[in-house]
Design a protein around this motif. Structure first.
Motif, PDB file in Angstrom:
ATOM      1  N   THR A   2       0.832  -1.194   0.000  1.00 19.45           N
ATOM      2  CA  THR A   2       0.000   0.000   0.000  1.00 19.45           C
ATOM      3  C   THR A   2       0.872   1.251   0.000  1.00 19.45           C
ATOM      4  N   GLN A   3       0.475   2.200  -0.822  1.00 19.69           N
ATOM      5  CA  GLN A   3       1.197   3.469  -0.902  1.00 19.69           C
ATOM      6  C   GLN A   3       0.548   4.495   0.017  1.00 19.69           C
ATOM      7  N   ILE A   4       1.374   5.246   0.742  1.00 23.95           N
ATOM      8  CA  ILE A   4       0.899   6.351   1.576  1.00 23.95           C
ATOM      9  C   ILE A   4       1.604   7.619   1.141  1.00 23.95           C
ATOM     10  N   VAL A   5       0.818   8.673   0.930  1.00 27.59           N
ATOM     11  CA  VAL A   5       1.366   9.997   0.651  1.00 27.59           C
ATOM     12  C   VAL A   5       1.084  10.878   1.858  1.00 27.59           C
ATOM     13  N   PHE A   6       2.147  11.431   2.454  1.00 31.11           N
ATOM     14  CA  PHE A   6       2.028  12.333   3.599  1.00 31.11           C
ATOM     15  C   PHE A   6       2.046  13.776   3.104  1.00 31.11           C
ATOM     16  N   VAL A   7       1.095  14.577   3.567  1.00 35.81           N
ATOM     17  CA  VAL A   7       0.984  15.974   3.130  1.00 35.81           C
ATOM     18  C   VAL A   7       1.126  16.894   4.341  1.00 35.81           C
ATOM     19  N   HIS A   8       2.164  17.706   4.327  1.00 38.61           N
ATOM     20  CA  HIS A   8       2.397  18.617   5.457  1.00 38.61           C
ATOM     21  C   HIS A   8       1.446  19.815   5.384  1.00 38.61           C
ATOM     22  N   GLY A   9       1.435  20.573   6.473  1.00 35.47           N
ATOM     23  CA  GLY A   9       0.605  21.762   6.542  1.00 35.47           C
ATOM     24  C   GLY A   9       1.432  23.031   6.538  1.00 35.47           C
ATOM     25  N   MET A  10       0.804  24.131   6.936  1.00 31.97           N
ATOM     26  CA  MET A  10       1.500  25.423   6.986  1.00 31.97           C
ATOM     27  C   MET A  10       2.606  25.395   8.042  1.00 31.97           C
ATOM     28  N   PHE A  11       3.656  26.158   7.768  1.00 32.66           N
ATOM     29  CA  PHE A  11       4.798  26.341   8.669  1.00 32.66           C
ATOM     30  C   PHE A  11       5.607  25.063   8.879  1.00 32.66           C
ATOM     31  N   GLN A  12       5.433  24.104   7.949  1.00 32.47           N
ATOM     32  CA  GLN A  12       6.180  22.853   7.993  1.00 32.47           C
ATOM     33  C   GLN A  12       6.586  22.484   6.569  1.00 32.47           C
ATOM     34  N   ASN A  13       7.379  21.433   6.422  1.00 31.87           N
ATOM     35  CA  ASN A  13       7.670  20.866   5.106  1.00 31.87           C
ATOM     36  C   ASN A  13       7.870  19.365   5.281  1.00 31.87           C
ATOM     37  N   PRO A  14       8.285  18.611   4.263  1.00 29.96           N
ATOM     38  CA  PRO A  14       8.369  17.155   4.417  1.00 29.96           C
ATOM     39  C   PRO A  14       9.237  16.670   5.567  1.00 29.96           C
ATOM     40  N   LYS A  15      10.143  17.520   6.053  1.00 30.02           N
ATOM     41  CA  LYS A  15      10.984  17.154   7.193  1.00 30.02           C
ATOM     42  C   LYS A  15      10.138  16.733   8.396  1.00 30.02           C
ATOM     43  N   SER A  16       8.946  17.329   8.523  1.00 33.06           N
ATOM     44  CA  SER A  16       8.088  17.027   9.671  1.00 33.06           C
ATOM     45  C   SER A  16       7.551  15.603   9.634  1.00 33.06           C
ATOM     46  N   TRP A  17       7.653  14.937   8.480  1.00 30.91           N
ATOM     47  CA  TRP A  17       7.148  13.576   8.341  1.00 30.91           C
ATOM     48  C   TRP A  17       8.239  12.510   8.418  1.00 30.91           C
ATOM     49  N   ASP A  18       9.472  12.898   8.681  1.00 32.16           N
ATOM     50  CA  ASP A  18      10.580  11.929   8.650  1.00 32.16           C
ATOM     51  C   ASP A  18      10.305  10.712   9.525  1.00 32.16           C
ATOM     52  N   ASN A  19       9.880  10.938  10.767  1.00 34.39           N
ATOM     53  CA  ASN A  19       9.629   9.807  11.674  1.00 34.39           C
ATOM     54  C   ASN A  19       8.480   8.935  11.177  1.00 34.39           C
ATOM     55  N   TRP A  20       7.463   9.552  10.624  1.00 32.60           N
ATOM     56  CA  TRP A  20       6.303   8.812  10.131  1.00 32.60           C
ATOM     57  C   TRP A  20       6.662   7.985   8.900  1.00 32.60           C
ATOM     58  N   VAL A  21       7.450   8.547   8.008  1.00 33.32           N
ATOM     59  CA  VAL A  21       7.872   7.800   6.821  1.00 33.32           C
ATOM     60  C   VAL A  21       8.649   6.557   7.236  1.00 33.32           C
ATOM     61  N   ARG A  22       9.553   6.708   8.217  1.00 32.04           N
ATOM     62  CA  ARG A  22      10.309   5.547   8.710  1.00 32.04           C
ATOM     63  C   ARG A  22       9.373   4.540   9.366  1.00 32.04           C
ATOM     64  N   TYR A  23       8.463   5.028  10.201  1.00 29.46           N
ATOM     65  CA  TYR A  23       7.557   4.145  10.945  1.00 29.46           C
ATOM     66  C   TYR A  23       6.704   3.312   9.986  1.00 29.46           C
TER      67      TYR A  23
END
Length: 266
Positions: A2-23
């Motif tokens: 299954t593919q998951i696409v994480f979408v950040h919000g304001m005042f953030q960028n993909p860096k905020s999803w690093d832990n989630w991408v690994r998890y």
């Protein structure tokens, strides 16, 4: 898988999803976290040198960019935070994804809340007197509003690691026609997640968002996590939130082996 696409919000960028991408990658999902336009790169570098045109960035431009990223995949699941949550809801409504998780989502259709934190932060960001001047995030504001459940030391670390400046036009657009969704139509499974102590998108507004969905034949779920702020995806205990979402995906049978959705009997 299954593919998951994480979408950040304001005042953030993909860096905020690093832990989630690994998890979620460790759980067997194929993960990606595309950047909004003008948000790619190191957050500190983006703060030190705001990209030209940042203040003019619109929700429509962001949505088009994320929709393009999703279009190259096989109807993935999308997980979005804040404005990214609204984008997740829009992608779901438009039939581009097989399921969505909206975390502390900016609510569609100009839904409001009378919580003081919501009113204050929304007014600061959308201030019409500021024109197209970007909103410059600073460490004090980040701690006071965005990461209010963290200690001074924790908030300072997270600010340096993940915070960016942003366009006030994005939130303005969320409150207008670009933020509208037909909530009466059938849709693929949707989970809305709230933080009890969120100063930007109060839990009550998240629940109002959830209750606004009218189609009883569609899977629409809601979960509030205690003692969490708007920085719910990065604050201590984020693993509990991620684990709950993983369980919800499994219960609704987003099978990591065959990408087939079937309503759960659980």
């Amino acid at each position: 898988m299954t593919q998951i696409v994480f979408v950040h919000g304001m005042f953030q960028n993909p860096k905020s999803w690093d832990n989630w991408v690994r998890y979620f990658s460790d759980k067997g999902y194929d993960c990606s976290a595309p950047a909004w336009p003008l948000h790619d790169g190191d957050p500190k570098a983006l703060r030190d040198n705001p990209p030209a045109g940042l203040g003019e960035l619109s929700l429509d431009a962001i949505y088009a960019s994320i929709k393009s990223a999703v279009a190259g995949l096989d109807k993935p699941v999308v997980i979005g935070h804040s404005v990214g949550g609204l984008i997740a809801q829009k992608l779901l409504a438009d039939g581009h994804v097989s399921g969505a998780v909206a975390i502390s989502s900016v609510a569609p259709n100009a839904m409001l809340d009378f919580d003081w934190g919501f009113i204050k932060n929304s007014a600061i960001i959308t201030n019409p007197l500021k024109g197209d001047e970007p909103v410059y995030m600073d460490a004090k504001t980040f701690h006071g509003s965005f990461a209010n459940t963290l200690s001074d030391e924790q908030a300072a670390v997270e600010f340096e690691k993940t915070a960016t400046h942003d366009s006030r036009n994005v939130l303005r657009d969320c409150m207008g026609s670009s933020g509208k969704i037909d909530l009466s139509r059938p849709h693929e499974p949707l989970l809305l997640v709230a933080g009890e102590k969120d100063e930007i998108i109060p839990a009550d507004l998240n629940e109002k968002n959830f209750k606004a969905y009218e189609n009883t034949g569609s899977v629409t779920d809601f979960r509030e996590f205690p003692n969490r702020g708007h920085y719910i995806c990065g604050e201590p205990g984020w693993e509990e939130v991620a684990a709950y979402i993983d369980g919800w995906l499994q219960q609704n049978r987003f099978d990591v082996d065959n990408r087939i959705y079937a309503p759960s009997a659980i």
